[in-house]
Structures are given as structure tokens and as C-alpha cells.
Scaffold this motif. Structure first.
Motif, PDB file in Angstrom:
ATOM      1  N   TYR A   1       0.934  -1.242  -0.036  1.00 29.91           N
ATOM      2  CA  TYR A   1       0.015   0.130   0.006  1.00 29.91           C
ATOM      3  C   TYR A   1       1.016   1.242  -0.043  1.00 29.91           C
TER       4      TYR A   1
ATOM      5  N   ARG B   1      -8.363   0.543  -1.265  1.00 27.01           N
ATOM      6  CA  ARG B   1      -8.338  -0.671  -2.145  1.00 27.01           C
ATOM      7  C   ARG B   1      -8.914  -1.888  -1.074  1.00 27.01           C
TER       8      ARG B   1
ATOM      9  N   GLN C   1     -11.805  -4.151  -2.868  1.00 25.08           N
ATOM     10  CA  GLN C   1     -11.816  -5.576  -2.685  1.00 25.08           C
ATOM     11  C   GLN C   1     -12.493  -6.599  -2.084  1.00 25.08           C
TER      12      GLN C   1
END
Length: 308
Positions: free
Chosen positions: A51, A60, A64
Motif C-alpha cells: 500500500y 483498496r 476488494q
């Protein structure tokens, strides 16, 4: 020396129950107000190159696995914080009495900020015993997605029971205490700064001639946040090592505290030990502010029952 203003102290056993209950309320408030930031912290500590920063981690994770991904590990986090803070604050009350005896003070004397910091440090030894197993489960659940996608494990465990079952099958009951030494190394100095920073901040807010017990909501929240910031700034590298050990030990190859520490510094650089510090510091004010606010208010409410 300043005398305590309590008109009547409850029986030690009752006092212990009050401190334990107030700690449980504080631990619940802490988790509910700061869990997403804690999830980001664990992910960034365990996979620092995955990250770009905590905002990227948030975005994210949401893309996800959805919003619930930020709350992975909430149940063990609740158990961990309720258990830790219940034992911590109950032990804190007991350790204050020990510090009083060592300092030659009677029970009616108010401890200094430094003495309260020492009492908090002693109390953390007891809370670590209940914290380590549940934090092991919490950290693994929080980083399970990254462990799967990075190929470190073939199939993840996505429930509290499956993680516990996996640990017990592979390592036995003592496996639940992976990372215990690093937990102790973190907690003992950490809670010295935690309680010391909290009490010091309350002292600054307290007007001359008045008691700390008269402080309102805002000073309590700020003081709690300041105490939390002092803790994390002092021991964050140790927490990073602890998270690595507890998560990567799923592969069965993770080393102990010193070897993990040296490996991170040698292979990834010293600054890697501070991966996840930003969401932690952002989290510390609402989470620890809520912790101390809930603790102080609930404790004060229960203590009123024993005032004459």
C-alpha cells in the motif's frame, strides 16, 4: 500532599468489580470508534510495500472486500479490548495501592502523575496475559486477504473459530501465545507513557484549587487521545514486530522477536517499523478519548453509590 476527596471507599472486592466494569465499557467504546484504522494499521505493518499509504489501504480494502473488510477482526478486537481493559483497569487500581506502599503513602493520598504511570506499567503485565491470544486472532483475520493474495498461504481462515482451530491443531494451546514476548515488551513501557501522558494532560487542564475528577468531556477526550499518542510514538516499532510475528507465523516459519526485528531493519529499512503509524495516530484520539471518557464516566457513576 494532596488528600483524596473520596468520602467513603468501597470494599476492595467491590472496587475491583467497579474498575473491571468501567474498563469493559471503555474497551467497547475504544473498538467501536477506531476499528477501521486498526485494520489499516495491521495491514500496513504486515505488508508495507503493498500500500502507498493509509488512504490507499482504505480504498483498496473497500474495493476488494467491501466496507466490511475494514471491520474484519471486530469480534476478537471487542473481546481483546474488553478483556484487556477490564483486567488493565482492575489491576491498575490494585497496582496503585502497591505503588502507595512502596512510596510510603497512606490510602488517602493522591498519587503523582509519575506514580500513576508506574502503576499503569505494572498493570500491563496482567492485561498482556489475556490480550495476546485474542490479538493473535484479530491480527490474522485483519491480514488474511493479503496472506492469500501474496501466496504466503493457500487457503485462509475467515472466522474466529477457524483461526483458533488452526492454531491449536498446528501449535497446541501455547500457540495462542505467539508474539507474547513482543506484547510484553510493547505493553510495559507503552502503558507507562499511556497513563503518564493521560494524567499529565489532565493535570494541565485542571484549574488551581480544583480536582481532576471535575474535568468535563472535552478535557477527558483530549487527555485520552494524548495518552494514546504517547504510547504509540514510544512503542510503535515493537508493535510492528508483534504484528509480523502473529500474522506471518501462519506459514509456520516466523522467527522470534529479535530475529524478526533485525530482519525487518536489514531487509526493509528502519522506517518500515513505522508503517501504519499515520492511521494509528489518527485513530488514537477518538478511540482512546472514547476509552477514557467511558471509563471515567461509568466509574464515577458506580462510585457515587458508595459516597456518603
Amino acid at each position: 500532599m494532596q488528600k483524596s476527596k473520596d468520602k467513603m471507599s468501597p470494599h476492595p472486592a467491590v472496587q475491583a468489580v467497579i474498575d473491571l466494569s468501567a474498563g469493559a465499557f471503555g474497551g467497547t467504546a475504544c473498538v467501536l470508534s477506531g476499528q477501521p484504522f486498526d485494520t489499516a494499521k495491521v495491514k500496513m505493518q504486515t505488508f508495507p510495500t503493498m500500500y502507498k499509504g493509509f488512504v490507499d489501504c482504505f480504498v483498496r480494502t473497500y474495493r476488494q472486500v467491501g466496507f466490511q473488510g475494514l471491520y474484519h477482526g471486530t469480534i476478537p478486537a471487542l473481546v481483546a479490548n474488553i478483556a484487556e481493559n477490564s483486567v488493565l483497569f482492575m489491576s491498575y487500581g490494585f497496582c496503585q495501592q502497591v505503588v502507595r506502599r512502596l512510596a510510603g503513602k497512606d490510602h488517602s493520598m493522591v498519587l503523582s502523575d509519575l506514580e500513576k504511570a508506574a502503576a499503569g506499567s505494572f498493570a500491563s503485565v496482567f492485561s498482556s496475559m489475556v490480550l495476546c491470544p485474542v490479538e493473535l486472532v484479530k491480527c490474522r483475520l485483519q491480514a488474511m486477504y493479503e496472506m492469500e493474495t501474496s501466496g504466503k498461504i493457500v487457503r485462509g481462515q475467515h472466522t474466529v473459530w477457524s483461526v483458533i482451530k488452526g492454531v491449536l491443531q498446528s501449535r497446541g494451546p501455547l500457540g495462542m501465545y505467539q508474539g507474547f514476548s513482543s506484547t510484553l515488551v510493547r505493553e510495559i513501557p507503552g502503558y507507562f507513557f499511556f497513563f503518564g501522558g493521560y494524567e499529565f494532560s489532565r493535570t494541565l487542564f485542571t484549574q488551581e484549587g480544583k480536582s481532576k475528577e471535575e474535568l468535563g468531556v472535552f478535557p477527558l477526550v483530549v487527555s485520552g487521545g494524548f495518552g494514546g499518542a504517547c504510547l504509540w510514538l514510544a512503542v510503535f516499532p515493537i508493535d510492528c514486530v508483534k504484528s509480523r510475528i502473529q500474522v506471518l507465523s501462519m506459514t509456520g516459519k516466523q522467527s522470534g522477536f529479535l530475529k524478526t526485528f533485525y530482519s525487518i531493519v536489514r531487509n526493509e529499512g528502519f522506517t518500515t517499523l513505522y508503517s501504519g503509524l499515520t492511521p494509528t495516530l489518527i485513530r488514537t484520539f477518538p478511540a482512546n478519548g472514547a476509552l477514557f471518557l467511558a471509563y471515567e464516566l461509568s466509574r464515577k457513576l458506580m462510585m457515587k453509590q458508595f459516597e456518603s
